[in-house]
Design a protein around this motif. Structure first.
Motif, PDB file in Angstrom:
ATOM      1  N   SER A 157      33.439  27.053 119.325  1.00  0.00           N
ATOM      2  CA  SER A 157      34.623  27.840 118.971  1.00  0.00           C
ATOM      3  C   SER A 157      34.356  28.669 117.726  1.00  0.00           C
ATOM      4  O   SER A 157      33.622  28.257 116.834  1.00  0.00           O
ATOM      5  N   PHE A 158      34.979  29.832 117.720  1.00  0.00           N
ATOM      6  CA  PHE A 158      34.928  30.692 116.544  1.00  0.00           C
ATOM      7  C   PHE A 158      36.301  31.306 116.371  1.00  0.00           C
ATOM      8  O   PHE A 158      37.143  31.246 117.293  1.00  0.00           O
ATOM      9  N   LYS A 159      36.548  31.838 115.201  1.00  0.00           N
ATOM     10  CA  LYS A 159      37.851  32.445 114.940  1.00  0.00           C
ATOM     11  C   LYS A 159      38.070  33.565 115.944  1.00  0.00           C
ATOM     12  O   LYS A 159      37.319  34.528 115.971  1.00  0.00           O
ATOM     13  N   GLY A 160      39.042  33.373 116.829  1.00  0.00           N
ATOM     14  CA  GLY A 160      39.359  34.376 117.829  1.00  0.00           C
ATOM     15  C   GLY A 160      38.823  34.086 119.221  1.00  0.00           C
ATOM     16  O   GLY A 160      39.055  34.869 120.139  1.00  0.00           O
ATOM     17  N   GLY A 161      38.113  32.979 119.429  1.00  0.00           N
ATOM     18  CA  GLY A 161      37.614  32.701 120.774  1.00  0.00           C
ATOM     19  C   GLY A 161      36.643  31.549 120.824  1.00  0.00           C
ATOM     20  O   GLY A 161      36.573  30.723 119.917  1.00  0.00           O
ATOM     21  N   PHE A 162      35.856  31.509 121.902  1.00  0.00           N
ATOM     22  CA  PHE A 162      34.861  30.458 122.077  1.00  0.00           C
ATOM     23  C   PHE A 162      33.781  30.927 123.029  1.00  0.00           C
ATOM     24  O   PHE A 162      33.965  31.880 123.791  1.00  0.00           O
ATOM     25  N   LEU A 163      32.643  30.244 122.984  1.00  0.00           N
ATOM     26  CA  LEU A 163      31.556  30.421 123.942  1.00  0.00           C
ATOM     27  C   LEU A 163      31.448  29.148 124.754  1.00  0.00           C
ATOM     28  O   LEU A 163      31.417  28.054 124.192  1.00  0.00           O
ATOM     29  N   HIS A 164      31.399  29.279 126.072  1.00  0.00           N
ATOM     30  CA  HIS A 164      31.178  28.135 126.955  1.00  0.00           C
ATOM     31  C   HIS A 164      29.827  28.401 127.608  1.00  0.00           C
ATOM     32  O   HIS A 164      29.663  29.392 128.318  1.00  0.00           O
ATOM     33  N   GLU A 165      28.890  27.522 127.356  1.00  0.00           N
ATOM     34  CA  GLU A 165      27.509  27.831 127.697  1.00  0.00           C
ATOM     35  C   GLU A 165      26.747  26.577 128.097  1.00  0.00           C
ATOM     36  O   GLU A 165      27.069  25.480 127.674  1.00  0.00           O
ATOM     37  N   ARG A 166      25.719  26.779 128.906  1.00  0.00           N
ATOM     38  CA  ARG A 166      24.746  25.732 129.217  1.00  0.00           C
ATOM     39  C   ARG A 166      23.401  26.236 128.710  1.00  0.00           C
ATOM     40  O   ARG A 166      22.896  27.251 129.193  1.00  0.00           O
ATOM     41  N   SER A 167      22.848  25.545 127.725  1.00  0.00           N
ATOM     42  CA  SER A 167      21.558  25.936 127.150  1.00  0.00           C
ATOM     43  C   SER A 167      20.443  25.077 127.711  1.00  0.00           C
ATOM     44  O   SER A 167      20.628  23.887 127.955  1.00  0.00           O
ATOM     45  N   ARG A 168      19.276  25.705 127.903  1.00  0.00           N
ATOM     46  CA  ARG A 168      18.097  24.990 128.385  1.00  0.00           C
ATOM     47  C   ARG A 168      17.127  24.799 127.223  1.00  0.00           C
ATOM     48  O   ARG A 168      16.947  25.690 126.398  1.00  0.00           O
ATOM     49  N   PHE A 169      16.499  23.628 127.221  1.00  0.00           N
ATOM     50  CA  PHE A 169      15.557  23.256 126.172  1.00  0.00           C
ATOM     51  C   PHE A 169      14.289  22.712 126.799  1.00  0.00           C
ATOM     52  O   PHE A 169      14.324  22.147 127.886  1.00  0.00           O
ATOM     53  N   GLU A 170      13.169  22.899 126.107  1.00  0.00           N
ATOM     54  CA  GLU A 170      11.883  22.345 126.525  1.00  0.00           C
ATOM     55  C   GLU A 170      11.200  21.769 125.295  1.00  0.00           C
ATOM     56  O   GLU A 170      11.489  22.171 124.165  1.00  0.00           O
TER      57      GLU A 170
END
Length: 130
Positions: free
Chosen positions: A102-115
């Motif tokens: 979340s950030f002021k004014g909205g949000f990011l909904h995400e799936r991140s990949r890691f290795e």
């Protein structure tokens, strides 16, 4: 005893109860590497909050790393919610973390990949979900 008591430092921006110095700060300072994909995700979120471009680049997979990170000085991150993880432990070479930042004014909904590269977890890329 909770670290949130009066006179105590606030919890880490990543949402865990530990202070920044004892939580993500140790990764940012290079004292140790994040042991799981989720820990790396949390530390990268904290790096965005702290505007630590060097850490973000250092923990980005060499294959997908940009030359720099353009951090918006007006961005105010307000919270991180881990929604799910797949793999990403000491016994895996890849993993994903689904989260809402979340950030002021909205949000990011995400799936991140890691290795894992050279034994250390690094961020590869993301899929935006909303």
């Amino acid at each position: 005893m909770s670290r949130r008591g009066s006179g105590q430092r606030p919890p880490c921006p990543c949402g865990l109860e530990e202070t920044y110095d004892h939580c993500c700060g140790r990764f940012h300072r290079g004292e140790s590497a994040a042991p799981t994909a989720e820990a790396l995700m949390r530390s990268r979120y904290s790096a965005f909050v702290k505007r630590d471009e060097a850490y973000l680049l250092r923990t980005w997979h060499p294959r997908t790393r940009p030359p720099g990170v353009d951090l918006d000085p007006g961005m105010r991150w307000t919270g991180l919610e881990i929604l799910g993880t797949a793999d990403g432990s000491a016994f895996h070479s890849t993993g994903t973390v689904t989260f809402r930042a979340s950030f002021k004014g909205g949000f990011l909904h995400e799936r991140s990949r890691f290795e894992r590269v050279g034994g250390a977890w690094v961020y590869v890329d993301e899929e935006f979900l909303d």
